[in-house]
Every structure is written in C-alpha cells, then in structure tokens.
Design an enzyme around this catalytic site. Structure first.
Site, PDB file in Angstrom:
ATOM      1  N   LYS A  72     -25.438  -1.176  -5.031  1.00 12.67           N
ATOM      2  CA  LYS A  72     -24.382  -1.115  -4.019  1.00 12.67           C
ATOM      3  C   LYS A  72     -23.367  -0.040  -4.372  1.00 12.67           C
ATOM      4  O   LYS A  72     -22.866   0.011  -5.486  1.00 12.67           O
ATOM      5  CB  LYS A  72     -23.654  -2.456  -3.919  1.00 12.67           C
ATOM      6  CG  LYS A  72     -24.530  -3.602  -3.482  1.00 12.67           C
ATOM      7  CD  LYS A  72     -23.772  -4.906  -3.506  1.00 12.67           C
ATOM      8  CE  LYS A  72     -24.673  -6.066  -3.108  1.00 12.67           C
ATOM      9  NZ  LYS A  72     -23.971  -7.348  -3.233  1.00 12.67           N
ATOM     10  N   ASP A  96     -20.154 -19.922  -2.732  1.00 10.58           N
ATOM     11  CA  ASP A  96     -19.609 -19.345  -3.961  1.00 10.58           C
ATOM     12  C   ASP A  96     -18.963 -20.398  -4.858  1.00 10.58           C
ATOM     13  O   ASP A  96     -18.891 -20.223  -6.067  1.00 10.58           O
ATOM     14  CB  ASP A  96     -18.604 -18.243  -3.638  1.00 10.58           C
ATOM     15  CG  ASP A  96     -19.272 -16.990  -3.091  1.00 10.58           C
ATOM     16  OD1 ASP A  96     -20.511 -16.867  -3.196  1.00 10.58           O
ATOM     17  OD2 ASP A  96     -18.551 -16.128  -2.554  1.00 10.58           O
ATOM     18  N   TYR A 138     -19.891  -1.326   1.901  1.00  8.37           N
ATOM     19  CA  TYR A 138     -20.886  -1.095   0.867  1.00  8.37           C
ATOM     20  C   TYR A 138     -22.199  -0.626   1.455  1.00  8.37           C
ATOM     21  O   TYR A 138     -22.647  -1.114   2.482  1.00  8.37           O
ATOM     22  CB  TYR A 138     -21.081  -2.298  -0.068  1.00  8.37           C
ATOM     23  CG  TYR A 138     -21.075  -3.677   0.522  1.00  8.37           C
ATOM     24  CD1 TYR A 138     -22.223  -4.452   0.515  1.00  8.37           C
ATOM     25  CD2 TYR A 138     -19.906  -4.231   1.031  1.00  8.37           C
ATOM     26  CE1 TYR A 138     -22.221  -5.752   1.011  1.00  8.37           C
ATOM     27  CE2 TYR A 138     -19.896  -5.524   1.530  1.00  8.37           C
ATOM     28  CZ  TYR A 138     -21.058  -6.276   1.523  1.00  8.37           C
ATOM     29  OH  TYR A 138     -21.049  -7.555   2.011  1.00  8.37           O
ATOM     30  N   HIS A 180     -22.338 -12.110  -6.538  1.00 10.74           N
ATOM     31  CA  HIS A 180     -23.621 -12.139  -5.836  1.00 10.74           C
ATOM     32  C   HIS A 180     -24.618 -11.146  -6.427  1.00 10.74           C
ATOM     33  O   HIS A 180     -24.233 -10.089  -6.922  1.00 10.74           O
ATOM     34  CB  HIS A 180     -23.436 -11.787  -4.358  1.00 10.74           C
ATOM     35  CG  HIS A 180     -22.472 -12.684  -3.656  1.00 10.74           C
ATOM     36  ND1 HIS A 180     -21.687 -12.237  -2.623  1.00 10.74           N
ATOM     37  CD2 HIS A 180     -22.158 -13.995  -3.815  1.00 10.74           C
ATOM     38  CE1 HIS A 180     -20.932 -13.227  -2.177  1.00 10.74           C
ATOM     39  NE2 HIS A 180     -21.195 -14.301  -2.886  1.00 10.74           N
TER      40      HIS A 180
END
Length: 185
Positions: free
Chosen positions: A70, A166, A130, A61
């Site tokens: 992140k 995905d 995250y 992503h």
C-alpha cells in the site's frame, strides 16, 4: 523526491517536491520512474479513499494469502500511520514504525506486502488515500490487535473509536503461523 528509510526492510517514507505559491501547490503524487528508482517497482491495481473522524483507528490490517502493498497518504487532515512487519523469518518481525501523514506535509508511506497497517485520525476529519498492489480479498482479510503490548506502538490516543472487527482481532503471538506472510530476502 526525498526517500526516508524506516528501519523496516522495504518500508519507506516518500516526500515529494512541492511547488507552491499564493494560488496553492502542485506535486507529483506518483511517478513510476522515481518510485522504481526508490525501490518501489510495483503495479497498483486498486485505489481506495476513506474519510474518518477524530479518534477513529483503522487497523492493524493485512491480507494473507494474496498480500497487498500500500502506498498511503492524506489529502485532508492528519493521521498517525503505522506499519508492522509480520513476515515470518524477517529480521524485523514484530517491529513497527509510525509516521505523521498530513495534508500539509504531503508525505507518502510505502507499506510493503507482508506488513500489517493501520492509522488513527488526529484532526477533526481525515481523508486518507491508498494505492494497492492487489485487489481486496475478503477471504484473505486479517488483522492484529492495535494495542498489542508486544508491538510497542506509541499511539497518540488511548481510547480510539474502533470497528467491531478491529476490536476483536488477535494479538500477533496468537495468530497461527500459516496465517502470517513469509519473509523473502
């Protein structure tokens, strides 16, 4: 804190100093001064936690425009975590780096803005956290195929559980250039 270079410009592994005894352990999961010293001088504005079962793969992503950096780690279990440099003009464009993140090794992985990111779960369950430098932006949400042969990612599983989204992401070479981040030296 130990800082480990990944070979991808800006992407770092961070190993905190862990203090433990028979009662358990303590470590600083974030210290602004130490992170700034390591070259991570960002303000985190969104914190996320996900829990996934063995065999789940989330990713790869990214957001463009409105990219997110992140800082990722695992609170429970173990994952194989991957960052891919997808910044147009980067000397490491299309290169990936993978690292084991576990509740036992306490490692953090800094995935800078302009990278695609994903992970697969190797333990029965994994709780993944995250910290993000930008808010989630559904209009900027994008992804690339987890098993794109050109990326050469050596995932430790061959038939992961994927979301519908995905499972339909494009190969990196099929992403329009204007949908990819730009490398800034």
């Amino acid at each position: 804190m130990k800082v480990i270079d990944t070979g991808l410009s800006g992407a770092l592994i961070l190993e905190p100093q862990v203090f433990g005894d028979a009662r358990g352990f303590f470590y600083e999961s974030y210290n602004q001064a130490k992170y700034r010293e390591a070259g991570i001088d960002h303000h985190f504005i969104q914190s996320n936690v996900s829990r996934s079962a063995r065999g789940v793969l989330r990713g790869l992503h990214y957001q463009w425009p409105n990219p997110q950096g992140k800082l990722v780690s695992v609170l429970e279990g173990e994952v194989y975590d991957v960052a891919v440099d997808i910044r147009r003009g980067s000397p490491t464009f299309g290169k990936s780096f993978g690292v084991m993140l576990t509740a036992d090794n306490h490692r953090h992985f800094w995935v800078p803005e302009g990278f695609a990111h994903g992970f697969c779960v190797l333990s029965e369950f994994a709780t993944f956290t995250y910290q993000c430098t930008a808010l989630y932006d559904a209009k900027a949400d994008a992804g690339i195929r987890w098993n794109d042969a050109d990326l050469g990612i050596d995932w430790p599983l061959s038939a992961p559980l994927l979301s519908d989204k995905d499972g339909k992401t494009p190969l990196l070479k099929d992403v329009a250039p204007e949908r990819l981040p730009i490398f800034v030296a």
